[in-house]
Design an enzyme around this catalytic site. Structure first.
Site, PDB file in Angstrom:
ATOM      1  N   CYS A 173     -20.243 -21.281  -0.285  1.00 42.39           N
ATOM      2  CA  CYS A 173     -21.582 -21.744  -0.612  1.00 42.39           C
ATOM      3  C   CYS A 173     -21.494 -22.593  -1.869  1.00 42.39           C
ATOM      4  CB  CYS A 173     -22.528 -20.560  -0.865  1.00 42.39           C
ATOM      5  SG  CYS A 173     -22.549 -19.325   0.450  1.00 42.39           S
ATOM      6  N   ARG A 174     -22.582 -23.155  -2.259  1.00 43.72           N
ATOM      7  CA  ARG A 174     -22.707 -23.901  -3.510  1.00 43.72           C
ATOM      8  C   ARG A 174     -24.032 -23.497  -4.129  1.00 43.72           C
ATOM      9  NH1 ARG A 174     -18.116 -26.237  -4.787  1.00 43.72           N
ATOM     10  NH2 ARG A 174     -17.779 -24.080  -4.209  1.00 43.72           N
TER      11      ARG A 174
END
Lengths: 278, 278, 278, 278
Positions: free
Chosen positions: C2-3
């Site tokens: 994810c970011r």
């Protein structure tokens, strides 16, 4: 832009081509290697004819990424078909919605497209006006791809598919150039009436989206030993894809620039594609 | 058919009108009492201007039922606005998709509609052709409601809203009758430029969808003691709704057949609505 | 995986960080450069406190790719906030659904996570059993990330955030190892109570997901001349991100392995992170 | 709450029961007549075994209202099955998401439920803890219905379905009462292993959700002359529904309070249902 796949041959479970190969279409939705965009996450669809081909094709289309859709995974593991089209979409600007996911269908016919009509907002009204008024209200979405389909239907797709697509492309090019568009169209297109399948590779600039035909079943079986089903399918089986599903040299035959192909009973056909100006 | 609501006045949290009243709009999405259909579960939307009104309206639109949307619930509890429109949709045949959810927006303007253009597939092409070509590509969805909006814009909505809507209705009626449609249009419409708000109630058959204006703030505060925020809002505040949000006699003033109203600074206005034939 | 991104400082429109920078978070949803997966298309979310911070954070979360979500684009252009978290998700196996999109929220607190609890199905039951029964029914989704949040709440996040996260990690590591998992946890975590913001970088194997703090506003303004809003923001403004939003040397300070940081009024803080075994 | 339907007999297209009858399940999604809630718009699902029953059931589940789902309409017109379950959901509080739509599936087994475990948040943790740890990680959603399924599996559904459901209900009642819940469970349940089908009607208060068996094919054919397919199906065909699909007296046999039924080769069975306390 997009990726698509067509299969014609012995009935197989959709998952044999959508999920199992090394570079399967679903894998391409996340990591395309040859596409302009590596990600094709703006919707997807599959259309299939039943084993007896008496009904029109069934469509299953979604608006999320193909790679994570649980319903697509389920259906692919339970539905067998002798003739199906699948498509993963990377939008070039039109909304991500059910009615913009390919394949498009009209009666017996289905249509998938990779590419674009360039500067579509400029030319859209002129193109839509040229659609047969009796077909006009069947246009359900807002993509260039669907307008191409309805123009082809207007120009006689059901009677003479190759000429109809050539006239459609000629008309789009003439219209685009009237608005100052240098290279009005870029496309690989697949279409079928449930019996034959036609594939087209063309672009105004002569650098079209990639397109490949499977060569022969011997090579293909060698390419995909992991795909059990390929061992049992007929010699006439053909797969047409935006990019190869694996890496064995010789298994996939690139369709040349400005070319169309026909998959049919007996010998298949490949010939030059030439737009017909209006 | 659909239900809608417009609010103009002191800034309030959206939830004060969307969720808190006894027959709130969200409650109507599941159990409308006056609508042709009790359920309005085919998408929803809300468009609001900020407190300083410097930006164009923001839109939040969804494709599921309003009653269960967690994002709508969140936003309604955190966003305050002095002027907003909300809409819940019951499709009359066009697809349930983001681009078909109201409000529609063009520049400063927003538009909501309840009703239908009858036999829309028959007349759609003629109506769309009459839209100003410069506006044509802004049509994003496939509803009759959006085509009405773009026709009204074509006929001068931004300069003279009442006349533009009267010309739009006259044009739709003339077109429908040319195709043998007895009662071509049925509508309540709300539209705003961020300053004033216009509401229209009309149908070809003279039995239009219901529409109500809130009378005065004294009555309205008496009607909704549960809505704390109403106690603090200005006397000029107005609410226009498809159906009353509660039951106190005298609080809601039905808009008569073939009538339009204008909510504006100073005295509001209500006057007969008369289609203008093309 | 994810970011994520956290912002604390002068109120700005969300779009200033979500859309405008060269490598904005929304751009990263399609083409992350430092992530394990380049595509983060399995949902997204943003949680923000209002300018007066009196209400709990508002959440807007979606299940499709962030890059194409029209509602996120709208909201980002109309909502200003002095403190917000945003997250784009690449699922590691749990379903793509609203309740699995970050940020997670409990009362005043929000939580975002990049990484994974390894072999989560093996250890999930033991971890969930350790959550305070009074908190148990607040777990709405099925991710490892949300279980980490509720374990941290159980271990005192609201009283002593750093110690609580250290105990949570120690507990996850002890549990994983009991099931034979060599490196039980991999994480960058962001959490906030609406006043302060905490960031954590840690993994059992000592090769944690990347994490960066913006250094000082002078450098950041130089990095993003295209972001007009940065010129007007206070010197105390801080951005914490999974990967830099642009390329100017010196503007982004990598958070070292096994480190946590606190963004707060006055001097910020960075210190070693040490799991506390149960 | 919800509505469901089970079919066992000669293979038919799903649409014959989902769409064509006067009060079809899809019609019930918008206008249920006997349900606690008239609208069941919070998701839907259908699970079917193939004609040869060699594969596990396929699931197609959605999160929007069944009445407008274009994919459900397509699939129902193309998929034939000798044994299928369909369900439309009205949420009693848990999120509307794919993993909360029925049917639930585990191996060969499927499960649908109408009703509720009352005060589920209070008792959920105790119920989930009683699920066999080996089954725990298969719980994908957050509904009471799915927990009931996994408790029944824990108590031996695959070996002795009736006793397992009786033990599940007894356990839920004992747990609820420990928390002061007067009437802990309300249910009609359908479950199948792909060969036989079991239906259960029970509630702690003795006023259970309605449930009906089709009586015999002669009556049913008389009831639905519009359903062409019914003319050709075997005498052993059975339909079990939350509410009748039409109005002919005598065609539908109400299942009595506290009763279960078994649809199987040879004579079907109906007998009293008695919870087994833990």
């Amino acid at each position: 832009m997009c990726r698509w796949l067509a299969y014609s041959g012995s009935p197989i479970l959709l998952e044999e081509l959508l999920y199992k190969p090394q570079y399967s279409l679903i894998n391409q939705s996340l990591h395309s290697r040859l596409g302009v965009e590596p990600t094709n996450g703006d919707g997807f669809g599959v259309g299939w004819y039943g084993v007896d081909r008496t009904l029109d094709a069934a469509l299953f289309r979604g608006v999320g990424p193909a790679w994570g859709d649980p319903n697509l995974r389920e259906l692919a593991g339970h539905i067998s078909s002798p003739l199906f089209l699948a498509h993963i979409r990377a939008s070039t600007g039109t909304p991500v919605q059910h009615t913009n996911s390919h394949p498009f269908r009209h009666g017996r016919w289905m249509w998938v497209h990779n590419g674009a009509i360039r500067e579509f907002p400029k030319v859209k009204r002129d193109l839509v006006l040229a659609v047969d008024p009796a077909l006009y209200t069947s246009i359900a979405g807002s993509t260039d791809s669907e307008v191409m389909f309805y123009l082809a239907l207007t120009f006689g797709l059901r009677e003479n598919p190759v000429e109809a697509v050539q006239r459609m492309v000629g008309f789009v090019e003439a219209t685009g150039r009237r608005y100052g568009v240098e290279y009005p169209i870029q496309m690989s297109v697949g279409t079928t009436d449930g019996e034959k399948f036609w594939a087209f590779r063309y672009s105004s600039e002569g650098e079209s989206r990639s397109l490949f035909f499977s060569t022969d079943m011997t090579a293909l079986r060698q390419l995909h030993p992991e795909v059990e089903a390929l061992r049992h399918i007929s010699a006439e089986t053909r797969i047409v894809v935006s990019e190869p599903l694996g890496e064995l040299v010789g298994a996939w035959q690139p369709v040349p620039e400005a070319t169309y192909g026909v998959v049919q009973k007996g010998a298949d056909l490949m010939a030059p594609f030439q737009p017909i100006a209006p």
